[in-house]
Motif scaffolding. Structure first.
Motif, mmCIF file in Angstrom:
data_model
loop_
_atom_site.group_PDB
_atom_site.id
_atom_site.type_symbol
_atom_site.label_atom_id
_atom_site.label_comp_id
_atom_site.label_asym_id
_atom_site.label_seq_id
_atom_site.Cartn_x
_atom_site.Cartn_y
_atom_site.Cartn_z
ATOM 1 N N GLY A 279 37.462 41.500 31.434
ATOM 2 C CA GLY A 279 36.358 41.928 32.277
ATOM 3 C C GLY A 279 35.943 43.333 31.897
ATOM 4 N N SER A 280 34.907 43.845 32.565
ATOM 5 C CA SER A 280 34.416 45.184 32.284
ATOM 6 C C SER A 280 33.659 45.692 33.496
ATOM 7 C CB SER A 280 33.507 45.176 31.053
ATOM 8 O OG SER A 280 33.070 46.481 30.735
ATOM 9 N N GLY A 281 33.657 47.008 33.684
ATOM 10 C CA GLY A 281 32.964 47.637 34.801
ATOM 11 C C GLY A 281 32.561 49.050 34.448
ATOM 12 N N THR A 282 31.632 49.598 35.205
ATOM 13 C CA THR A 282 31.116 50.933 34.923
ATOM 14 C C THR A 282 32.106 52.006 35.361
ATOM 15 O OG1 THR A 282 29.951 50.955 37.045
ATOM 16 C CG2 THR A 282 28.743 50.162 35.131
ATOM 17 N N LEU A 283 32.097 53.116 34.640
ATOM 18 C CA LEU A 283 33.017 54.226 34.891
ATOM 19 C C LEU A 283 32.369 55.362 35.662
ATOM 20 C CD1 LEU A 283 34.630 54.442 31.323
ATOM 21 C CD2 LEU A 283 35.504 53.232 33.327
ATOM 22 N N ASN A 284 31.133 55.222 36.084
ATOM 23 C CA ASN A 284 30.415 56.325 36.739
ATOM 24 C C ASN A 284 30.993 56.622 38.113
ATOM 25 O OD1 ASN A 284 28.472 54.678 34.943
ATOM 26 N ND2 ASN A 284 27.491 56.661 35.082
ATOM 27 N N VAL A 285 31.050 57.902 38.443
ATOM 28 C CA VAL A 285 31.375 58.362 39.792
ATOM 29 C C VAL A 285 30.160 59.105 40.325
ATOM 30 C CG1 VAL A 285 33.854 58.461 39.429
ATOM 31 C CG2 VAL A 285 32.461 60.446 38.868
ATOM 32 N N LEU A 286 30.199 59.473 41.599
ATOM 33 C CA LEU A 286 29.030 60.060 42.258
ATOM 34 C C LEU A 286 29.418 61.370 42.940
ATOM 35 C CD1 LEU A 286 26.029 59.594 42.840
ATOM 36 C CD2 LEU A 286 26.701 58.441 44.949
ATOM 37 N N PRO A 287 29.497 62.479 42.196
ATOM 38 C CA PRO A 287 29.781 63.765 42.844
ATOM 39 C C PRO A 287 28.566 64.309 43.571
ATOM 40 C CG PRO A 287 29.480 64.076 40.495
ATOM 41 C CD PRO A 287 29.402 62.602 40.749
ATOM 42 N N ASP A 288 28.815 65.017 44.666
ATOM 43 C CA ASP A 288 27.742 65.693 45.387
ATOM 44 C C ASP A 288 27.336 66.967 44.648
ATOM 45 O OD1 ASP A 288 27.534 63.802 47.389
ATOM 46 O OD2 ASP A 288 29.098 64.730 48.604
ATOM 47 N N ALA A 289 26.369 67.661 45.218
ATOM 48 C CA ALA A 289 25.861 68.863 44.562
ATOM 49 C C ALA A 289 26.933 69.934 44.416
ATOM 50 C CB ALA A 289 24.659 69.421 45.334
ATOM 51 N N ASP A 290 27.933 69.929 45.304
ATOM 52 C CA ASP A 290 28.999 70.923 45.209
ATOM 53 C C ASP A 290 30.152 70.466 44.323
ATOM 54 O OD1 ASP A 290 29.817 68.914 46.857
ATOM 55 O OD2 ASP A 290 30.508 70.201 48.487
ATOM 56 N N LEU B 83 34.210 49.712 37.753
ATOM 57 C CA LEU B 83 35.523 49.315 37.257
ATOM 58 C C LEU B 83 36.398 48.805 38.393
ATOM 59 C CD1 LEU B 83 37.096 49.350 34.542
ATOM 60 C CD2 LEU B 83 38.082 51.528 35.271
ATOM 61 N N ALA B 84 36.322 49.439 39.564
ATOM 62 C CA ALA B 84 37.124 48.997 40.702
ATOM 63 C C ALA B 84 36.690 47.623 41.191
ATOM 64 C CB ALA B 84 37.031 50.023 41.831
ATOM 65 N N GLU C 50 42.313 57.935 38.436
ATOM 66 C CA GLU C 50 42.889 57.863 39.779
ATOM 67 C C GLU C 50 41.820 57.531 40.820
ATOM 68 O OE1 GLU C 50 45.651 60.800 41.142
ATOM 69 O OE2 GLU C 50 46.041 61.507 39.113
ATOM 70 N N ILE C 51 40.612 58.032 40.627
ATOM 71 C CA ILE C 51 39.532 57.729 41.565
ATOM 72 C C ILE C 51 39.224 56.232 41.541
ATOM 73 C CG2 ILE C 51 37.103 58.160 42.077
ATOM 74 C CD1 ILE C 51 37.487 60.977 41.000
ATOM 75 N N HIS C 52 39.187 55.641 40.358
ATOM 76 C CA HIS C 52 38.951 54.193 40.269
ATOM 77 C C HIS C 52 40.100 53.417 40.921
ATOM 78 C CE1 HIS C 52 35.434 54.671 37.766
ATOM 79 N NE2 HIS C 52 36.102 55.392 36.896
ATOM 80 N N ALA C 53 41.315 53.924 40.786
ATOM 81 C CA ALA C 53 42.472 53.214 41.344
ATOM 82 C C ALA C 53 42.411 53.186 42.868
ATOM 83 C CB ALA C 53 43.762 53.864 40.862
ATOM 84 N N PHE C 54 42.208 54.330 43.503
ATOM 85 C CA PHE C 54 42.222 54.288 44.968
ATOM 86 C C PHE C 54 40.909 53.761 45.530
ATOM 87 C CE2 PHE C 54 40.524 58.693 44.856
ATOM 88 C CZ PHE C 54 39.554 58.610 45.824
ATOM 89 N N ALA C 55 39.824 53.777 44.719
ATOM 90 C CA ALA C 55 38.604 53.094 45.151
ATOM 91 C C ALA C 55 38.836 51.586 45.208
ATOM 92 C CB ALA C 55 37.455 53.426 44.212
ATOM 93 N N ASP D 72 40.352 53.232 31.621
ATOM 94 C CA ASP D 72 39.302 54.220 31.905
ATOM 95 C C ASP D 72 38.942 54.951 30.606
ATOM 96 O OD1 ASP D 72 37.523 55.884 33.222
ATOM 97 O OD2 ASP D 72 39.068 57.347 33.716
ATOM 98 N N VAL D 73 38.632 54.186 29.568
ATOM 99 C CA VAL D 73 38.265 54.719 28.255
ATOM 100 C C VAL D 73 37.138 53.857 27.708
ATOM 101 C CG1 VAL D 73 39.050 55.310 25.929
ATOM 102 C CG2 VAL D 73 40.631 55.516 27.848
ATOM 103 N N LEU D 74 36.215 54.479 27.008
ATOM 104 C CA LEU D 74 35.071 53.773 26.441
ATOM 105 C C LEU D 74 35.175 53.797 24.921
ATOM 106 C CD1 LEU D 74 32.344 52.376 26.987
ATOM 107 C CD2 LEU D 74 31.271 54.630 26.840
ATOM 108 N N PHE D 75 35.235 52.610 24.310
ATOM 109 C CA PHE D 75 35.278 52.468 22.858
ATOM 110 C C PHE D 75 33.893 52.008 22.397
ATOM 111 C CE2 PHE D 75 39.493 51.316 24.529
ATOM 112 C CZ PHE D 75 40.265 52.318 23.936
ATOM 113 N N ASP D 76 32.936 52.925 22.430
ATOM 114 C CA ASP D 76 31.553 52.552 22.153
ATOM 115 C C ASP D 76 31.129 52.769 20.714
ATOM 116 O OD1 ASP D 76 31.820 55.258 22.378
ATOM 117 O OD2 ASP D 76 29.884 55.585 23.359
ATOM 118 N N ALA D 77 31.972 53.372 19.873
ATOM 119 C CA ALA D 77 31.624 53.630 18.473
ATOM 120 C C ALA D 77 32.800 53.241 17.592
ATOM 121 C CB ALA D 77 31.261 55.094 18.270
ATOM 122 N N PRO D 78 32.538 52.676 16.429
ATOM 123 C CA PRO D 78 33.647 52.309 15.536
ATOM 124 C C PRO D 78 34.281 53.539 14.908
ATOM 125 C CG PRO D 78 31.547 51.879 14.475
ATOM 126 C CD PRO D 78 31.231 52.299 15.879
#
Length: 483
Positions: free
Chosen positions: A222-233, A253-254, A342-347, A108-114
């Motif tokens: 492999g690779s997957g997106t790390l985005n989650v979807l929180p509600d307004a609260d 990612l899941a 942890e969210i990716h793990a239980f998802a 759950d880490v992004l290595f997008d820059a050298p």
């Protein structure tokens, strides 16, 4: 006898029927609004949903094949580094994890820059000047050249990390979906590839993807997106298993991890991931469902550690940061801030077991029909009730049956139907019925008072023991009867 004149008839706009139908309409409109906005939990239902999934539903059992390797406060103190960690440290971590042969290492880490190459560029310039000077022809110069090459090789963190990821062979990296068109889309043949889902039906979309460095992407499994979807609260109730970018569906990612681990179950996994337009509601785990290992222990212990071997071998290892103040502040229903790893793990655990919650599709139709049925039964039964107490009792029974039905759908098939619309409609109809019956009783009472008020009252007869007029008290009437 003249009957009292009737009062003016009430118009349809002020009739009790209008108030009842307005209550029914409010309940149905709330149910329709919940369906249009993506399904339950709808307006006013988030707190009820949070209470149900955190207190009433059985939590996920503790995981036996998932483990979390966390960059916690103790790991940062032991390494003597600040976040983000250097690439050389990450290379050592992946080398240490690879020694235990895990099934997968999910990062759950992004290595997008050298990393900064100022020192490396200076060292390479010195090496080139050394070779150009001809000193490398001497034994001392050749030794200096070899030592300088080794030092430059050791300091190239990106190259060391690429080698470490390639050595593990089962590393799954993360990417990030961007709301602005500043990221590219991976080319064909890279580990991050789209999945065969209808991208037009996905609820979450983005303009671009921020991916890892090209050497790292090619070395990963492999690779997957790390985005989650929180509600307004700020509470996370749904997990996006796929999102839409450039007209294609890109896995999270899941989902990417599950497809790599169980390719023979890809069709079933994709069916679950497509529920609720790719963002189904989640079942929650217990607070300690995921075993934890500090990165400090992984780096300090050698490959001969029996405890780490039992904890990591043939396991799916999730790696992420959990140090104080470094992970996201998103929360789960009924819980404090939870790290994204942890969210990716239980998802992923929700995905492989199919224990996600559904709130769209046939669930929407069931919710609308059930709400309309509850309100129709109340309208039918209130006309048969002889008193206001009977109407209230009928409404209470309907509310109990409605709550039990919604709870059964949530616990057994995992359907989340709207609860509040039917409750609001029943309460409004009951209130309208109470007002109508109270006004009716008041009108009947007033009519009776006006009716009996027109008859003169008869004078009451004097008591039998009262003295007769013209006689003195205590005198006996001679013509009266004798005892």
């Amino acid at each position: 006898m003249t009957l009292p004149a009737r009062g003016p008839r009430s118009s349809w706009w002020s009739s009790p029927a209008l108030a009842r139908w307005m209550g029914v309409s409010v309940g149905l409109l709330l149910a329709v609004g919940t369906a249009v906005t993506g399904g339950a939990p709808g307006p006013g239902e988030r707190a009820l949903y949070d209470f149900a999934v955190s207190r009433l539903l059985p939590p996920l059992p503790p995981s036996a094949d998932l483990v979390l390797v966390e960059v916690d406060d103790r790991a940062l103190a032991a390494l003597g580094e600040r976040w983000p960690l250097s690439r050389a440290t990450w290379a050592k971590a992946f080398q240490a994890l690879g020694a235990y042969r895990p099934d997968a290492v999910v990062v759950d880490v992004l290595f997008d820059a050298p990393e900064s190459r100022d020192a490396l560029d200076l060292g390479e310039d010195v090496l080139q000047r050394l070779r150009a000077s001809g000193l490398t022809a001497t034994p001392e110069g050749a030794s200096l050249e070899h030592d300088l090459e080794a030092r430059l090789y050791a300091q190239d963190g990106d190259a060391r990390l690429t080698e470490a990821i390639s050595g593990v062979g089962t590393v799954i990296l993360g990417s990030m979906a961007l709301s602005e068109d500043v990221g590219g889309v991976p080319a064909s043949g890279e580990p991050l590839t789209p999945v065969p889902l209808d991208a037009n039906r996905l609820r979450l979309g983005a303009e671009g993807l921020s991916t890892n460095l090209a050497p790292l992407r090619l070395a990963a499994w492999g690779s997957g997106t790390l985005n989650v979807l929180p509600d307004a609260d700020g509470v996370i109730r749904r997990y996006p298993y796929a999102l839409r970018v450039d007209g294609k569906a890109w896995p999270s990612l899941a989902l990417a991890t599950a497809l790599r681990l169980w390719p023979e179950r890809s069709e079933a996994l994709l069916r679950v991931a497509a529920i609720d337009d790719g963002v189904p509601l989640m079942r929650l785990p217990t607070a300690d469902w995921l075993p934890r290992v500090s990165l400090a222990d992984v780096l300090a212990a050698g490959p001969s550690s029996v405890g780490l071997d039992l904890a990591l071998r043939k396991k799916t290892v999730f790696v992420g940061v959990t140090a104080t103040g470094l992970h996201g502040q998103s929360t789960l229903p009924g819980q404090l801030a939870v790290p994204g790893v942890e969210i990716h793990a239980f998802a992923m655990d929700n995905l492989r077991t199919g224990r996600v919650l559904r709130s769209t599709g046939p669930v929407v139709l069931v919710g609308l029909v059930e709400t309309a049925l509850v309100l129709a039964v109340l309208l039918w039964r209130r006309g048969r009730a002889r008193s206001l107490a009977g109407v209230v009792a009928q409404a209470a029974l309907l509310l109990v049956a409605h709550t039990a039905f919604a709870g059964w759908l949530l616990a057994d098939p995992g359907w989340v139907v709207p609860l509040v619309p039917a409750v609001v409609g029943v309460l409004l109809v009951t209130l309208a019925e109470a007002v109508a019956r109270t006004e009716d009783l008041q009108r009947q009472s007033g009519a009776l008072k006006r009716l009996f008020g027109r008859f003169p009252r008869e004078p009451s007869a004097p008591p039998s023991d009262a003295p007769v007029a013209g006689t003195t008290p205590g005198a006996v009437d001679p013509g009266g009867p004798r005892s």
